[in-house]
Motif scaffolding. Sequence first.
Motif, PDB file in Angstrom:
ATOM      1  N   CYS A   5       0.855  -1.195   0.000  1.00  0.00           N
ATOM      2  CA  CYS A   5       0.000   0.000   0.000  1.00  0.00           C
ATOM      3  C   CYS A   5       0.887   1.239   0.000  1.00  0.00           C
ATOM      4  O   CYS A   5       1.559   1.529   0.995  1.00  0.00           O
ATOM      5  CB  CYS A   5      -0.905  -0.019   1.230  1.00  0.00           C
ATOM      6  N   TYR A   7       1.258   5.180   0.077  1.00  0.00           N
ATOM      7  CA  TYR A   7       0.550   6.412   0.442  1.00  0.00           C
ATOM      8  C   TYR A   7       1.540   7.567   0.440  1.00  0.00           C
ATOM      9  O   TYR A   7       2.640   7.465   0.988  1.00  0.00           O
ATOM     10  CB  TYR A   7      -0.089   6.287   1.833  1.00  0.00           C
ATOM     11  N   ALA A  69      -2.223   6.104  -3.032  1.00  0.00           N
ATOM     12  CA  ALA A  69      -3.127   6.992  -2.305  1.00  0.00           C
ATOM     13  C   ALA A  69      -2.407   8.275  -1.943  1.00  0.00           C
ATOM     14  O   ALA A  69      -1.186   8.286  -1.744  1.00  0.00           O
ATOM     15  CB  ALA A  69      -3.652   6.307  -1.042  1.00  0.00           C
ATOM     16  N   SER A  71      -2.854  12.062   0.469  1.00  0.00           N
ATOM     17  CA  SER A  71      -3.555  13.052   1.282  1.00  0.00           C
ATOM     18  C   SER A  71      -2.951  14.399   0.918  1.00  0.00           C
ATOM     19  O   SER A  71      -1.746  14.603   1.065  1.00  0.00           O
ATOM     20  CB  SER A  71      -3.388  12.772   2.771  1.00  0.00           C
ATOM     21  N   LEU A 103      -7.305  10.684   0.673  1.00  0.00           N
ATOM     22  CA  LEU A 103      -7.606  10.575   2.098  1.00  0.00           C
ATOM     23  C   LEU A 103      -7.974  11.941   2.645  1.00  0.00           C
ATOM     24  O   LEU A 103      -7.628  12.977   2.077  1.00  0.00           O
ATOM     25  CB  LEU A 103      -6.395  10.028   2.863  1.00  0.00           C
ATOM     26  N   ARG A 144      -6.119  10.392   7.498  1.00  0.00           N
ATOM     27  CA  ARG A 144      -4.699  10.526   7.823  1.00  0.00           C
ATOM     28  C   ARG A 144      -4.550  11.799   8.633  1.00  0.00           C
ATOM     29  O   ARG A 144      -4.720  12.895   8.093  1.00  0.00           O
ATOM     30  CB  ARG A 144      -3.890  10.604   6.525  1.00  0.00           C
ATOM     31  N   ASN A 239       2.825  -1.367   4.328  1.00  0.00           N
ATOM     32  CA  ASN A 239       2.407   0.020   4.107  1.00  0.00           C
ATOM     33  C   ASN A 239       3.630   0.911   3.921  1.00  0.00           C
ATOM     34  O   ASN A 239       4.435   1.070   4.850  1.00  0.00           O
ATOM     35  CB  ASN A 239       1.581   0.511   5.298  1.00  0.00           C
ATOM     36  N   PHE A 241       4.570   4.497   3.466  1.00  0.00           N
ATOM     37  CA  PHE A 241       4.064   5.855   3.623  1.00  0.00           C
ATOM     38  C   PHE A 241       5.237   6.827   3.574  1.00  0.00           C
ATOM     39  O   PHE A 241       6.234   6.633   4.276  1.00  0.00           O
ATOM     40  CB  PHE A 241       3.345   6.029   4.963  1.00  0.00           C
ATOM     41  N   THR A 278      -5.078   0.111  -2.282  1.00  0.00           N
ATOM     42  CA  THR A 278      -5.241   1.410  -1.626  1.00  0.00           C
ATOM     43  C   THR A 278      -5.595   1.167  -0.162  1.00  0.00           C
ATOM     44  O   THR A 278      -5.991   0.062   0.221  1.00  0.00           O
ATOM     45  CB  THR A 278      -6.360   2.222  -2.297  1.00  0.00           C
ATOM     46  N   PRO A 279      -5.474   2.182   0.689  1.00  0.00           N
ATOM     47  CA  PRO A 279      -5.795   1.988   2.111  1.00  0.00           C
ATOM     48  C   PRO A 279      -7.210   1.469   2.360  1.00  0.00           C
ATOM     49  O   PRO A 279      -7.402   0.601   3.220  1.00  0.00           O
ATOM     50  CB  PRO A 279      -5.592   3.385   2.704  1.00  0.00           C
TER      51      PRO A 279
END
Length: 404
Positions: A5, A7, A69, A71, A103, A144, A239, A241, A278-279
Motif C-alpha cells: 500500500c 501512500y 493513495a 492526502s 484521504l 490521515r 504500508n 508511507f 489502496t488503504p
Amino acid sequence: MRTVCFYFQVHQPFRIKPYRFFDIGEDHYYWDDYLNRNVVRKVAQKCYLPMNALLLELIHKYEGKFKVAFSISGTCLDQFEAYAPDVLQSFQQLVATGHVELLNETYSHSLAALKSKEEFSELVKKHQDKIKDLFNGYTPKVFRNTELIYSDQIGAMVADLGYDAILTEGAKHVLGWKSPNYVYSNAINPDLKVLLKNFRLSDDIAFRFSNKTWADFPLTTDKFVAWLNAIPKEEQVVNLFMDYETFGEHQWAETGIFEFMRHLPEAILKGSNFSFSTPSEVAKGAAAVSKIHVSTPISWADEERDLTAWLGNDMQDEAFDRLFELERMVKKIDDVEIKRDWEYLQTSDHFYYMCTKFFSDGSVHEYFSPYDTPYDAFINYMNVLSDFILRVKAKLAETEKVTV
C-alpha cells in the motif's frame, strides 16, 4: 492477501513573511506570497508534475493493478489553485483513473486533534468539502491525521466521524515485538481499522535512497523485492508511507529515484506474490488481528516518533497554547480573513520551525525551515500572533456591540 500500500503526503504550508515588532497593529497580512509561490512552482517542476505523469503512465500500463493513495492538505490545495493550476489538474487526472485514493485530513494540517475536538471536526469537514469540490464529488473513506499523529482517543474521534480506517506510524515503542505488516483496530472503537507504516522499508526509499554511506546503497528494485519476499508469509500488508516530495525534491532526479519507481511495479508484480492496494481496499479486505493500544500520541517524525518535533520545548508550547486560547473568541466572529488566518496559523510547520532538537534529527529540521534559527521562527510567529490577538479582540468587541 499479500499487498503493498503506497501512500503519499502532499503538503505545503503558507509560510509567514518577515514580521517585525513594529508591524504589530499596522500590518494585518502575514503571508509570504512570493516565497510560497516560488516554493510551489519549484516543487511542481521537480516533483509534482513529473511524478504525477509517471504515476499516470504506470496506472495505464498495468491497467489498474498499480494503485496509490494521497492526502493533499487544504493549504496545499489552496496554493495549487493560486499558483499551480496545472498541478491540480494533474492530480485530478490521476483520481479520475479510479485507481488513486484520496484521504482526508485536517484542512490546515493542524495539530487541533491534540487540543480541541470541535476545531478538529470543523477542519476535517472543511477538508472533506474541499476534496468533494475539486475532485468531482469524491468522498474519502480513510483518514490521515497531521504528521500521522495518533492515539487511542484520536482514533475514537476519527471513528465517530465515520471513517473506516486511519493511517499512523508503526512505532517500535508501541509495537514491541509485533509487526507493522498487519491490520490492527482502534482500542476504543474496534470498528476503525489502523494501518501502520513499515518505517524501515518506507525510509529506505524516502531517506536512504541516495545515501552512499548506507550499507545497502544502491537500492535497486531487485533488492527491494527480495526484502519483500523475505517478510514472513503470514504478514499480509506492507504500508509504504512517505512525503511525496521524496521524488525529485528530497531525492533529486539525478539519484535515479524516478527510474526506481518506474520499474518497481513490474518488479513487484512479476517477482513476488504481492499486489498493490489502496488503504480503503486494505481496510476492507483484511481483518484486524488485534487492537493496538496507543495511550500517548505517536507521529512519524524523528527517532522518537512522538510529538517533540512540534511541542517539545517552551517556545512551541507557548505559541501553541496562546493560539488555542483564542478558539472561543474566533468562533464567535464571522470574518473571512480572521477565519483564514486562524486556520493557517495552526499549520504544524510553524511549530516545527521552532524545534531545538539537535544531533541525528537537527539537520532534517534545518532543511525544512525558512528561518536561520528556531528562535527567529518563534519571534516571528509571536509577533504575528500578537497582531492577530489584537484583531480578534477588536472584531469580537465590534461583533458584541452590534449584537447588543
